[in-house]
Design a protein around this motif. Sequence first.
Motif, mmCIF file in Angstrom:
data_model
loop_
_atom_site.group_PDB
_atom_site.id
_atom_site.type_symbol
_atom_site.label_atom_id
_atom_site.label_comp_id
_atom_site.label_asym_id
_atom_site.label_seq_id
_atom_site.Cartn_x
_atom_site.Cartn_y
_atom_site.Cartn_z
ATOM 1 N N ASP A 11 35.609 -18.811 1.355
ATOM 2 C CA ASP A 11 36.092 -19.636 0.251
ATOM 3 C C ASP A 11 35.102 -19.560 -0.899
ATOM 4 O O ASP A 11 34.160 -20.348 -0.985
ATOM 5 N N ILE A 12 35.300 -18.610 -1.785
ATOM 6 C CA ILE A 12 34.465 -18.473 -2.980
ATOM 7 C C ILE A 12 35.298 -18.967 -4.160
ATOM 8 O O ILE A 12 36.287 -18.346 -4.550
ATOM 9 N N ALA A 13 34.893 -20.114 -4.686
ATOM 10 C CA ALA A 13 35.660 -20.784 -5.741
ATOM 11 C C ALA A 13 35.580 -20.019 -7.063
ATOM 12 O O ALA A 13 34.987 -18.942 -7.149
ATOM 13 N N MET A 14 36.196 -20.570 -8.103
ATOM 14 C CA MET A 14 36.256 -19.902 -9.404
ATOM 15 C C MET A 14 34.859 -19.550 -9.921
ATOM 16 O O MET A 14 33.970 -20.395 -9.962
ATOM 17 N N HIS A 15 34.686 -18.285 -10.313
ATOM 18 C CA HIS A 15 33.444 -17.824 -10.922
ATOM 19 C C HIS A 15 33.771 -16.724 -11.919
ATOM 20 O O HIS A 15 34.752 -16.006 -11.770
ATOM 21 N N PRO A 16 32.952 -16.595 -12.957
ATOM 22 C CA PRO A 16 33.271 -15.680 -14.062
ATOM 23 C C PRO A 16 32.512 -14.355 -13.962
ATOM 24 O O PRO A 16 31.511 -14.229 -13.247
ATOM 25 N N LEU A 27 42.181 -12.919 -0.046
ATOM 26 C CA LEU A 27 43.160 -13.263 -1.070
ATOM 27 C C LEU A 27 42.442 -13.344 -2.414
ATOM 28 O O LEU A 27 41.558 -14.185 -2.603
ATOM 29 N N HIS A 28 42.813 -12.473 -3.328
ATOM 30 C CA HIS A 28 42.224 -12.426 -4.668
ATOM 31 C C HIS A 28 43.161 -13.120 -5.651
ATOM 32 O O HIS A 28 44.338 -12.791 -5.753
ATOM 33 N N ARG A 29 42.617 -14.083 -6.394
ATOM 34 C CA ARG A 29 43.327 -14.710 -7.513
ATOM 35 C C ARG A 29 42.446 -14.616 -8.742
ATOM 36 O O ARG A 29 41.225 -14.789 -8.649
ATOM 37 N N ASP A 30 43.039 -14.377 -9.908
ATOM 38 C CA ASP A 30 42.226 -14.312 -11.116
ATOM 39 C C ASP A 30 42.935 -14.971 -12.294
ATOM 40 O O ASP A 30 44.106 -15.364 -12.215
ATOM 41 N N SER A 31 42.184 -15.087 -13.398
ATOM 42 C CA SER A 31 42.682 -15.777 -14.591
ATOM 43 C C SER A 31 43.728 -14.969 -15.343
ATOM 44 O O SER A 31 44.320 -15.469 -16.304
ATOM 45 N N LEU A 32 43.981 -13.740 -14.924
ATOM 46 C CA LEU A 32 45.079 -12.952 -15.485
ATOM 47 C C LEU A 32 46.412 -13.309 -14.837
ATOM 48 O O LEU A 32 47.460 -12.826 -15.253
ATOM 49 N N GLY A 33 46.348 -14.126 -13.782
ATOM 50 C CA GLY A 33 47.550 -14.486 -13.048
ATOM 51 C C GLY A 33 47.784 -13.627 -11.814
ATOM 52 O O GLY A 33 48.791 -13.792 -11.114
ATOM 53 N N GLY A 60 35.475 -7.100 -18.719
ATOM 54 C CA GLY A 60 35.388 -6.982 -20.169
ATOM 55 C C GLY A 60 34.733 -8.206 -20.781
ATOM 56 O O GLY A 60 33.650 -8.612 -20.374
ATOM 57 N N LYS A 61 35.408 -8.830 -21.740
ATOM 58 C CA LYS A 61 34.823 -9.978 -22.437
ATOM 59 C C LYS A 61 34.838 -11.244 -21.589
ATOM 60 O O LYS A 61 34.190 -12.226 -21.948
ATOM 61 N N GLY A 62 35.558 -11.234 -20.471
ATOM 62 C CA GLY A 62 35.499 -12.393 -19.590
ATOM 63 C C GLY A 62 36.714 -12.575 -18.711
ATOM 64 O O GLY A 62 37.847 -12.542 -19.197
ATOM 65 N N VAL A 63 36.481 -12.753 -17.414
ATOM 66 C CA VAL A 63 37.542 -13.022 -16.453
ATOM 67 C C VAL A 63 36.989 -13.962 -15.395
ATOM 68 O O VAL A 63 35.772 -14.034 -15.186
ATOM 69 N N VAL A 64 37.871 -14.696 -14.741
ATOM 70 C CA VAL A 64 37.491 -15.631 -13.681
ATOM 71 C C VAL A 64 38.335 -15.312 -12.459
ATOM 72 O O VAL A 64 39.524 -14.992 -12.589
ATOM 73 N N HIS A 65 37.732 -15.388 -11.256
ATOM 74 C CA HIS A 65 38.534 -15.140 -10.065
ATOM 75 C C HIS A 65 37.999 -15.927 -8.876
ATOM 76 O O HIS A 65 36.913 -16.517 -8.918
ATOM 77 N N THR A 66 38.797 -15.950 -7.820
ATOM 78 C CA THR A 66 38.413 -16.567 -6.550
ATOM 79 C C THR A 66 38.654 -15.565 -5.435
ATOM 80 O O THR A 66 39.466 -14.640 -5.556
ATOM 81 N N PRO A 100 38.827 -18.725 -19.264
ATOM 82 C CA PRO A 100 40.161 -19.047 -18.742
ATOM 83 C C PRO A 100 40.062 -19.483 -17.291
ATOM 84 O O PRO A 100 39.104 -19.135 -16.583
ATOM 85 N N SER A 101 41.015 -20.249 -16.830
ATOM 86 C CA SER A 101 41.009 -20.716 -15.441
ATOM 87 C C SER A 101 41.969 -19.882 -14.597
ATOM 88 O O SER A 101 42.788 -19.127 -15.112
ATOM 89 N N VAL A 102 41.867 -20.049 -13.300
ATOM 90 C CA VAL A 102 42.718 -19.341 -12.346
ATOM 91 C C VAL A 102 43.858 -20.272 -11.942
ATOM 92 O O VAL A 102 43.617 -21.399 -11.512
ATOM 93 N N PRO A 103 45.096 -19.839 -12.070
ATOM 94 C CA PRO A 103 46.230 -20.683 -11.657
ATOM 95 C C PRO A 103 46.093 -21.119 -10.200
ATOM 96 O O PRO A 103 45.657 -20.343 -9.349
ATOM 97 N N ASN A 104 46.431 -22.364 -9.930
ATOM 98 C CA ASN A 104 46.417 -22.940 -8.580
ATOM 99 C C ASN A 104 45.008 -23.115 -8.016
ATOM 100 O O ASN A 104 44.849 -23.322 -6.812
#
Length: 314
Positions: free
Chosen positions: A72-77, A93-99, A115-121, A295-299
């Motif tokens: 369980d690695i929470a949201m990080h940029p 399970l990969h989730r990111d701020s791109l949806g 690139g300029k910034g993304v967030v994922h779990t 940006p945040s990650v949905p859900n």
Amino acid sequence: MFRKLHEQRLIRIKKENYSMSNTKLIIEERAANIGNFIVGRLLPFRQKRMVGPFIFIDHMGPVSMNNKENLDIAMHPHIGISTLTFLFEGAILHRDSLGTEIEITPGAVNWMTAGKGVVHTERTPEHLRNSTKKLHGLQIWVALPIEEEQCEPSFAHASASELPSWEYEGIHFKLIAGKAFGKQSPIPVYSPLYFIEIKSDEEKTVSIGEHLFGESALYILEGSITSDGHTYEAKQLLVAKDSTLCAFTISENSTIYIFGGEPFSEERFIEWNFVASDKKLIEQAKENWEKDKFPSVPNETVKIPLPEPKRFGG
């Protein structure tokens, strides 16, 4: 929770006799903490910060988890890199701020460009959370060329069947990313590079230097190799002096990974999950993360806080 994942290793570098071996450095895999997980860290290293555009490599596992233990690695940029996840066992399970929401399985490639910034779990998939399971794989960061550091983030995924795979004289090859051997991986890379898997069931001589370029390194996942009278064992990373001289004997039941490419002329700085050629970009990213400007990650609702300043490696 994962204390038995890796025994603590001492950092060791051997300076080889340059007249006898093409090996410049031997880097021992060493334990490192990432949140609630312990991994074997390979790059960056004090004497070698990058190999071609590859700036960060972690070996995850192998680890066995019971029905109450989960990744369980929470949201990080991230900024300034593409991340490459390649599993040998288990699922993430990969989730990111791109949806994007996708399950990574063994042999597939997840390639996320920050690139300029993304967030994922990264989490254990729901269907495995209440069962016993294993996790084993590689987590890799590839630095972006300076003209792409601030590009729009993107995501690509390739299944195991999409990766170029072939056999030559009893040796099994797979091109995971980049170009080599006249073949090209479907993963959209941003600079000249290669990431190659080589497996052999029998002892074989491997000579592939003519297919490589730039800087080159070899990681032994299992088994061993011999070169110029020197034997190298599992969990060692060998950095070559000259990629065109990559010839060795691979032992039976061995798996190795060769990676590298054209190095950048500009230095890269790394702090936490941020990589850039300009420290000002890192400072801005840190401020943006603290002020919730990424940006945040949905859900997803939980984010990993910015840690105290610390550089990887060494």
